[in-house]
Design a protein around this motif. Sequence first.
Motif, PDB file in Angstrom:
ATOM      1  N   LEU A  23       1.244  -0.799   0.061  1.00 15.17           N
ATOM      2  CA  LEU A  23       0.137   0.325  -0.356  1.00 15.17           C
ATOM      3  C   LEU A  23       1.456   1.388   0.027  1.00 15.17           C
ATOM      4  CD1 LEU A  23      -2.649   0.801   0.060  1.00 15.17           C
ATOM      5  CD2 LEU A  23      -2.522   1.436   2.774  1.00 15.17           C
ATOM      6  N   ARG A  24       0.494   1.823  -0.942  1.00 13.11           N
ATOM      7  CA  ARG A  24       1.977   3.206  -1.060  1.00 13.11           C
ATOM      8  C   ARG A  24       0.599   4.362  -0.936  1.00 13.11           C
ATOM      9  NH1 ARG A  24       6.860   4.477  -1.290  1.00 13.11           N
ATOM     10  NH2 ARG A  24       7.389   5.503  -2.439  1.00 13.11           N
ATOM     11  N   ILE A  25       1.397   5.269  -0.331  1.00 10.07           N
ATOM     12  CA  ILE A  25       0.259   7.048   0.068  1.00 10.07           C
ATOM     13  C   ILE A  25       1.104   8.232   0.106  1.00 10.07           C
ATOM     14  CG2 ILE A  25      -1.375   7.516   1.877  1.00 10.07           C
ATOM     15  CD1 ILE A  25      -1.883   4.639   3.332  1.00 10.07           C
ATOM     16  N   ALA A  43       3.273  11.272  10.308  1.00  9.19           N
ATOM     17  CA  ALA A  43       4.860  11.941   9.420  1.00  9.19           C
ATOM     18  C   ALA A  43       4.521  12.128   8.106  1.00  9.19           C
ATOM     19  CB  ALA A  43       5.897  10.409   9.337  1.00  9.19           C
ATOM     20  N   LEU A  44       3.122  11.463   7.437  1.00  9.17           N
ATOM     21  CA  LEU A  44       2.759  11.731   6.080  1.00  9.17           C
ATOM     22  C   LEU A  44       2.670  13.847   6.731  1.00  9.17           C
ATOM     23  CD1 LEU A  44       1.649   9.413   4.622  1.00  9.17           C
ATOM     24  CD2 LEU A  44       3.135  10.564   3.796  1.00  9.17           C
ATOM     25  N   CYS A  94       4.679  13.901  -0.150  1.00  9.11           N
ATOM     26  CA  CYS A  94       5.846  13.053   0.511  1.00  9.11           C
ATOM     27  C   CYS A  94       5.080  11.530  -0.434  1.00  9.11           C
ATOM     28  CB  CYS A  94       6.099  13.032   1.345  1.00  9.11           C
ATOM     29  SG  CYS A  94       5.231  13.600   2.687  1.00  9.11           S
ATOM     30  N   SER A  95       5.616  10.647   0.498  1.00 11.60           N
ATOM     31  CA  SER A  95       4.673   9.727  -0.088  1.00 11.60           C
ATOM     32  C   SER A  95       4.610   8.476   1.666  1.00 11.60           C
ATOM     33  CB  SER A  95       4.762   8.421  -1.241  1.00 11.60           C
ATOM     34  OG  SER A  95       5.990   8.316  -1.700  1.00 11.60           O
ATOM     35  N   ALA A  96       4.354   7.400   1.640  1.00 14.46           N
ATOM     36  CA  ALA A  96       4.884   5.753   2.142  1.00 14.46           C
ATOM     37  C   ALA A  96       4.399   5.008   1.802  1.00 14.46           C
ATOM     38  CB  ALA A  96       4.067   6.266   3.660  1.00 14.46           C
ATOM     39  N   ASP A 124       9.401   8.563   2.222  1.00 17.21           N
ATOM     40  CA  ASP A 124       9.835   9.085   0.723  1.00 17.21           C
ATOM     41  C   ASP A 124       9.445  10.215   0.419  1.00 17.21           C
ATOM     42  OD1 ASP A 124      11.259   7.269   0.385  1.00 17.21           O
ATOM     43  OD2 ASP A 124      10.150   6.103  -0.957  1.00 17.21           O
ATOM     44  N   GLY A 125      10.083  11.747   1.430  1.00 19.46           N
ATOM     45  CA  GLY A 125      10.138  12.857   0.889  1.00 19.46           C
ATOM     46  C   GLY A 125      11.513  13.552   1.368  1.00 19.46           C
ATOM     47  N   GLY A 126      12.681  13.312   1.264  1.00 22.78           N
ATOM     48  CA  GLY A 126      13.450  14.180   1.605  1.00 22.78           C
ATOM     49  C   GLY A 126      13.590  14.940   2.573  1.00 22.78           C
TER      50      GLY A 126
END
Length: 192
Positions: free
Chosen positions: A2-4, A118-119, A126-128, A139-141
């Motif tokens: 699952l990617r959000i 965190a998101l 960004c994504s998780a 992922d978000g730098g």
Amino acid sequence: MLRIGTWKPAVSPVPRAGAPADVVACGWHDSGPPPCATGVKIIYTLDGPVPEFPGLRVGRPVARGAEEIAELLQGADVVLTAPGGCPAAPVVAAGIWHYGWTRDDTGPLAGATVAGLALAAQPGPCSAEIRRDGRSSLDGGVPAAAIRARLADRFSGGRYRTPEVTVPLESVRLSQEAPSRIGIALHAEAAR
């Protein structure tokens, strides 16, 4: 898997500090023998009139929590939520809907709660990636230390409570997996 992902539409006013994302998109790709399921769902924080979503099924009524959002995800492409709710609710809802988590799945629910917080704390898109067991990658730098500081702001008294779980901040484990990727896990049996 699952990617959000989260983002704020270009038409939105300047976001308030710490405000949840206006749009949460949930994409999935199930591994295993064919046929594999893939797709996308949208969770939209309603702060005004309902925008046009041509060709998509929009859930009614406006959802007010993770379990309500998850229920509406069953039959809708777009779920509308009220502003001011728990910023982790869309991520927890996506896990409940996609993986079939129940209130007994406190570890995965707690992990998704931390990933959702965190998101929501990130300043830009960004994504998780959320796994069935609740572990996630963001992922978000943004470095792990910055995420730790932003999470600490959310955990009043060292704990974060939702209707589904209570997560102690000291149970959160962050690891720098790559320059722009943070691993998020919880110490075993941390949530209740």
